[in-house]
Design a protein around this motif. Sequence first.
Motif, mmCIF file in Angstrom:
data_model
loop_
_atom_site.group_PDB
_atom_site.id
_atom_site.type_symbol
_atom_site.label_atom_id
_atom_site.label_comp_id
_atom_site.label_asym_id
_atom_site.label_seq_id
_atom_site.Cartn_x
_atom_site.Cartn_y
_atom_site.Cartn_z
ATOM 1 N N LYS A 194 0.829 -1.208 0.000
ATOM 2 C CA LYS A 194 0.000 0.000 0.000
ATOM 3 C C LYS A 194 0.866 1.263 0.000
ATOM 4 N N ARG A 222 1.981 1.659 -3.460
ATOM 5 C CA ARG A 222 0.861 2.054 -4.310
ATOM 6 C C ARG A 222 0.500 3.516 -4.099
ATOM 7 N N ASP A 223 0.434 3.947 -2.849
ATOM 8 C CA ASP A 223 0.088 5.339 -2.561
ATOM 9 C C ASP A 223 1.138 6.308 -3.099
#
Length: 268
Positions: A12, A15-16
């Motif tokens: 994550k 991804r962020d």
Amino acid sequence: MPEGDTVWNTAKVLRDGLEDAELIGSEFRVPHLATVDLAGYRVADSLSRGKHLLLRVVSPEHRELTLHSHLRMEGAWRVYAPGERWAGRPAHLIRVVLRTAKAVAVGYHLHDLKLVPTAREAELVGHLGPDLLGPDWDPAEAVRRLSADPARPVGEALLDQRNLAGIGNLYRCELLFLRGVWPWTPLRDVPDLPGMVALGQRLLAANRGRWTQSTTGSLRRGETSYVYGRRAQPCRRCNGPIAKRDGDGDGERITYWCPRCQPQPADT
């Protein structure tokens, strides 16, 4: 070895920081990828598969590639702003640097680094069992895989990522305590194996999105686990001493359990 929720959190973070951004530079500090240049590729996704990380990129010509990495014990990814000091780990541990206009992703002490066409991801992770934090989580398939070797000790089987992907030593020890099961119980003698699998998934899901892992419901220091890391301390249920058994050097992991709450079956 990191647990599945830690790897999910790491995916994550990537991804962020990188998703939908174009890479303006890449650097691979491993011999077999040293000549690879991903500049111009767009970061399409970052996801975890059990304890594996998959970073998908797409070229302007629509060539789809996946960068695979595994954290093992020491690995980590960090995302920095351009110009920010890289303070995560010593520089000699850096294996990958990915740059966009707004972020720099640095991979430290990564293992099993491979770059493959995305269509061939299964060659790297296809052997894994159902992912406890994946969109395709299948508890029935996890139970089927575990049950296929009924004589195998349950504690050993839970760590086998071919059965179900994501459980590490912390959740293994905690899950067995919560179910009152002696860690070396053969799978055939484990009561309510589907219930154990379901609880394992709930434990990981409850910790998804945060870095402090807790199975007790408390995030206070020293209160986050029932047995893991608590050798000789009083059991939170019966007040008896928590036991610890070191690995045997043949792949067996350190085990924590409560001999009173998880008694050895009489016939084992």
